[in-house]
Design a protein around this motif. Structure first.
Motif, mmCIF file in Angstrom:
data_model
loop_
_atom_site.group_PDB
_atom_site.id
_atom_site.type_symbol
_atom_site.label_atom_id
_atom_site.label_comp_id
_atom_site.label_asym_id
_atom_site.label_seq_id
_atom_site.Cartn_x
_atom_site.Cartn_y
_atom_site.Cartn_z
ATOM 1 N N PRO A 145 16.221 2.300 17.480
ATOM 2 C CA PRO A 145 15.565 1.101 16.933
ATOM 3 C C PRO A 145 14.740 1.364 15.683
ATOM 4 O O PRO A 145 14.772 0.572 14.732
ATOM 5 N N ASP A 146 13.990 2.464 15.654
ATOM 6 C CA ASP A 146 13.150 2.732 14.489
ATOM 7 C C ASP A 146 13.969 3.139 13.274
ATOM 8 O O ASP A 146 13.702 2.721 12.148
ATOM 9 N N GLN A 147 14.991 3.959 13.488
ATOM 10 C CA GLN A 147 15.829 4.403 12.375
ATOM 11 C C GLN A 147 16.599 3.241 11.760
ATOM 12 O O GLN A 147 16.707 3.117 10.537
ATOM 13 N N ALA A 148 17.143 2.375 12.612
ATOM 14 C CA ALA A 148 17.906 1.224 12.112
ATOM 15 C C ALA A 148 16.976 0.200 11.477
ATOM 16 O O ALA A 148 17.239 -0.311 10.376
ATOM 17 N N GLY A 149 15.884 -0.111 12.145
ATOM 18 C CA GLY A 149 14.979 -1.142 11.653
ATOM 19 C C GLY A 149 14.301 -0.791 10.347
ATOM 20 O O GLY A 149 14.022 -1.668 9.516
ATOM 21 N N SER A 150 14.047 0.500 10.113
ATOM 22 C CA SER A 150 13.349 0.904 8.896
ATOM 23 C C SER A 150 14.176 0.666 7.642
ATOM 24 O O SER A 150 13.631 0.667 6.531
ATOM 25 N N LYS A 151 15.468 0.447 7.780
ATOM 26 C CA LYS A 151 16.316 0.176 6.610
ATOM 27 C C LYS A 151 15.873 -1.092 5.883
ATOM 28 O O LYS A 151 16.093 -1.237 4.687
ATOM 29 N N ILE A 152 15.258 -2.017 6.601
ATOM 30 C CA ILE A 152 14.846 -3.280 5.985
ATOM 31 C C ILE A 152 13.738 -3.051 4.960
ATOM 32 O O ILE A 152 13.505 -3.885 4.075
ATOM 33 N N MET A 153 13.035 -1.907 5.045
ATOM 34 C CA MET A 153 11.940 -1.617 4.131
ATOM 35 C C MET A 153 12.391 -0.879 2.876
ATOM 36 O O MET A 153 11.580 -0.590 2.009
ATOM 37 N N GLY B 146 3.274 -11.129 20.033
ATOM 38 C CA GLY B 146 4.257 -10.914 18.977
ATOM 39 C C GLY B 146 3.866 -11.595 17.681
ATOM 40 O O GLY B 146 4.010 -11.024 16.596
ATOM 41 N N VAL B 147 3.373 -12.821 17.771
ATOM 42 C CA VAL B 147 2.926 -13.533 16.573
ATOM 43 C C VAL B 147 1.736 -12.813 15.945
ATOM 44 O O VAL B 147 1.658 -12.655 14.713
ATOM 45 N N LEU B 148 0.811 -12.347 16.775
ATOM 46 C CA LEU B 148 -0.349 -11.619 16.268
ATOM 47 C C LEU B 148 0.096 -10.329 15.574
ATOM 48 O O LEU B 148 -0.401 -9.986 14.487
ATOM 49 N N ALA B 149 1.037 -9.616 16.195
ATOM 50 C CA ALA B 149 1.550 -8.378 15.592
ATOM 51 C C ALA B 149 2.262 -8.671 14.274
ATOM 52 O O ALA B 149 2.166 -7.886 13.326
ATOM 53 N N LEU B 150 2.960 -9.798 14.202
ATOM 54 C CA LEU B 150 3.653 -10.168 12.967
ATOM 55 C C LEU B 150 2.658 -10.456 11.845
ATOM 56 O O LEU B 150 2.853 -10.011 10.704
ATOM 57 N N VAL B 151 1.595 -11.184 12.158
ATOM 58 C CA VAL B 151 0.581 -11.491 11.142
ATOM 59 C C VAL B 151 -0.048 -10.208 10.622
ATOM 60 O O VAL B 151 -0.176 -9.992 9.407
ATOM 61 N N VAL B 152 -0.443 -9.327 11.544
ATOM 62 C CA VAL B 152 -1.037 -8.048 11.143
ATOM 63 C C VAL B 152 -0.023 -7.215 10.362
ATOM 64 O O VAL B 152 -0.371 -6.571 9.357
ATOM 65 N N GLY C 116 9.969 -7.407 5.287
ATOM 66 C CA GLY C 116 10.648 -6.646 6.332
ATOM 67 C C GLY C 116 9.746 -5.634 7.006
ATOM 68 O O GLY C 116 9.898 -5.360 8.204
ATOM 69 N N SER C 117 8.797 -5.081 6.253
ATOM 70 C CA SER C 117 7.869 -4.125 6.870
ATOM 71 C C SER C 117 7.024 -4.798 7.950
ATOM 72 O O SER C 117 6.731 -4.207 8.992
ATOM 73 N N GLY C 118 6.644 -6.056 7.694
ATOM 74 C CA GLY C 118 5.893 -6.805 8.706
ATOM 75 C C GLY C 118 6.740 -7.125 9.918
ATOM 76 O O GLY C 118 6.273 -7.025 11.064
ATOM 77 N N LEU C 119 7.992 -7.508 9.681
ATOM 78 C CA LEU C 119 8.913 -7.762 10.784
ATOM 79 C C LEU C 119 9.128 -6.503 11.614
ATOM 80 O O LEU C 119 9.181 -6.547 12.850
ATOM 81 N N TYR C 120 9.255 -5.381 10.928
ATOM 82 C CA TYR C 120 9.472 -4.111 11.618
ATOM 83 C C TYR C 120 8.310 -3.786 12.557
ATOM 84 O O TYR C 120 8.515 -3.419 13.723
ATOM 85 N N MET C 121 7.082 -3.923 12.059
ATOM 86 C CA MET C 121 5.918 -3.616 12.890
ATOM 87 C C MET C 121 5.841 -4.546 14.095
ATOM 88 O O MET C 121 5.518 -4.110 15.209
ATOM 89 N N ALA C 122 6.152 -5.824 13.883
ATOM 90 C CA ALA C 122 6.120 -6.781 14.993
ATOM 91 C C ALA C 122 7.179 -6.446 16.037
ATOM 92 O O ALA C 122 6.925 -6.505 17.245
ATOM 93 N N LEU C 123 8.381 -6.085 15.575
ATOM 94 C CA LEU C 123 9.458 -5.767 16.507
ATOM 95 C C LEU C 123 9.164 -4.500 17.300
ATOM 96 O O LEU C 123 9.519 -4.399 18.481
ATOM 97 N N ILE C 124 8.514 -3.529 16.663
ATOM 98 C CA ILE C 124 8.101 -2.319 17.390
ATOM 99 C C ILE C 124 7.152 -2.690 18.531
ATOM 100 O O ILE C 124 7.268 -2.193 19.663
ATOM 101 N N ALA C 125 6.214 -3.585 18.247
ATOM 102 C CA ALA C 125 5.255 -4.012 19.270
ATOM 103 C C ALA C 125 5.947 -4.754 20.405
ATOM 104 O O ALA C 125 5.682 -4.504 21.585
ATOM 105 N N VAL C 126 6.860 -5.673 20.060
ATOM 106 C CA VAL C 126 7.557 -6.459 21.085
ATOM 107 C C VAL C 126 8.471 -5.567 21.916
ATOM 108 O O VAL C 126 8.571 -5.721 23.147
ATOM 109 N N PHE C 127 9.151 -4.619 21.278
ATOM 110 C CA PHE C 127 9.980 -3.665 22.018
ATOM 111 C C PHE C 127 9.134 -2.900 23.029
ATOM 112 O O PHE C 127 9.538 -2.711 24.185
ATOM 113 N N SER C 128 7.951 -2.481 22.606
ATOM 114 C CA SER C 128 7.061 -1.736 23.500
ATOM 115 C C SER C 128 6.594 -2.598 24.667
ATOM 116 O O SER C 128 6.426 -2.101 25.788
ATOM 117 N N MET C 129 6.401 -3.906 24.415
ATOM 118 C CA MET C 129 6.034 -4.817 25.506
ATOM 119 C C MET C 129 7.148 -4.894 26.544
ATOM 120 O O MET C 129 6.895 -4.891 27.752
#
Length: 259
Positions: free
Chosen positions: A208-216, A114-120, A154-167
């Motif tokens: 999750p994707d529709q709601a989370g994308s609002k942050i961007m 999750g931390v790695l996904a957040l950095v990326v 928020g775009s970085g948070l979104y990508m990290a959360l997508i990865a963690v959700f998938s985990m």
């Protein structure tokens, strides 16, 4: 009993020595930035063709993140592979033998990935934003404008959360193929289609994707004729609830079932 630092080091070693996980993160960055740049350049050249309403609701920041539609799929693959590859390779038995505390094993893996996904995700977000704004020219915006920095982070948070959700989903299903077979069509097709269907869009807004994308978004209702029933932080909160539910489900399955 394995110590937490030892578990974290072990998970970091697994992730960085498996080429597929590295390439999926690189793909997430490249696809998101490249597609966002292409669409930003296209909109800059065709801005005069937009209707007056479209011009008034134009969101240059969100335009930079147009590539997120495909980039998030690479994050899905990353999240699934981090967890699912242990089951497909049979390494899960060795991992649990080395770390019998299943909660420590699972959440150590999720923390590192999750931390790695957040950095990326953050690097991707800032690159996509600055390149996109450069290509938008006079139609772009600045990082210092209200809510723009929030959207970029928020775009970085979104990508990290997508990865963690998938985990979490992969931990529940214990199969990379099955997890990808559900998540890829869901994010790429089902969610997108239902959000455009009048009778289903009120439900799709809470995916999750529709709601989370609002942050961007800086302009809340850009590219949408309907007013959203919640703001960017509420949308991110809805996505976090989905992530928590997936992680709890993954933990329960791992705790109760054999390797």
């Amino acid at each position: 009993m394995a110590s937490i630092p030892a578990v974290l080091r072990s998970e970091w070693t697994k992730i960085r020595t498996v080429s597929s996980t590295s390439w999926t993160l690189i793909s997430a960055l490249v696809v998101t930035v490249a597609l966002g740049a292409a669409l930003s350049a296209l909109l800059n050249s065709t801005f005069g063709d937009l209707s007056p309403t479209q011009r008034l609701t134009f969101d240059p920041t969100y335009t930079s993140f147009s590539g997120m539609v495909l980039g998030q799929l690479a994050m899905v693959v990353f999240g699934v592979l981090v967890v699912g590859s242990e089951y497909s390779s049979g390494m899960i038995r060795n991992s649990l033998a080395a770390v019998p505390q299943r909660g420590t094993f699972l959440f150590g893996k999720i923390l590192v990935a999750g931390v790695l996904a957040l950095v990326v995700g953050l690097v991707t977000g800032f690159l996509a934003f600055f390149l996109g704004q450069a290509l938008l020219g006079d139609h772009g915006t600045d990082i210092g404008e209200p809510n723009v920095l929030r959207a970029v982070i928020g775009s970085g948070l979104y990508m990290a959360l997508i990865a963690v959700f998938s985990m979490g989903v992969a931990a529940m299903l214990r199969s990379s193929i099955l997890s990808l077979g559900i998540l890829m069509p869901f994010f790429f097709l089902v969610s997108q289609i239902l959000s455009a269907v009048p009778v289903a869009k009120d439900v799709a807004r809470y995916f999750p994707d529709q709601a989370g994308s609002k942050i961007m978004r800086v302009v809340p209702d850009a590219l949408s004729p309907d007013k959203a029933p919640y703001g960017p932080w509420t949308g991110l909160g809805i996505m976090v609830l989905w992530v928590v539910a997936a992680l709890v489900g993954g933990y329960v399955v791992m705790k109760k079932r054999d390797a």
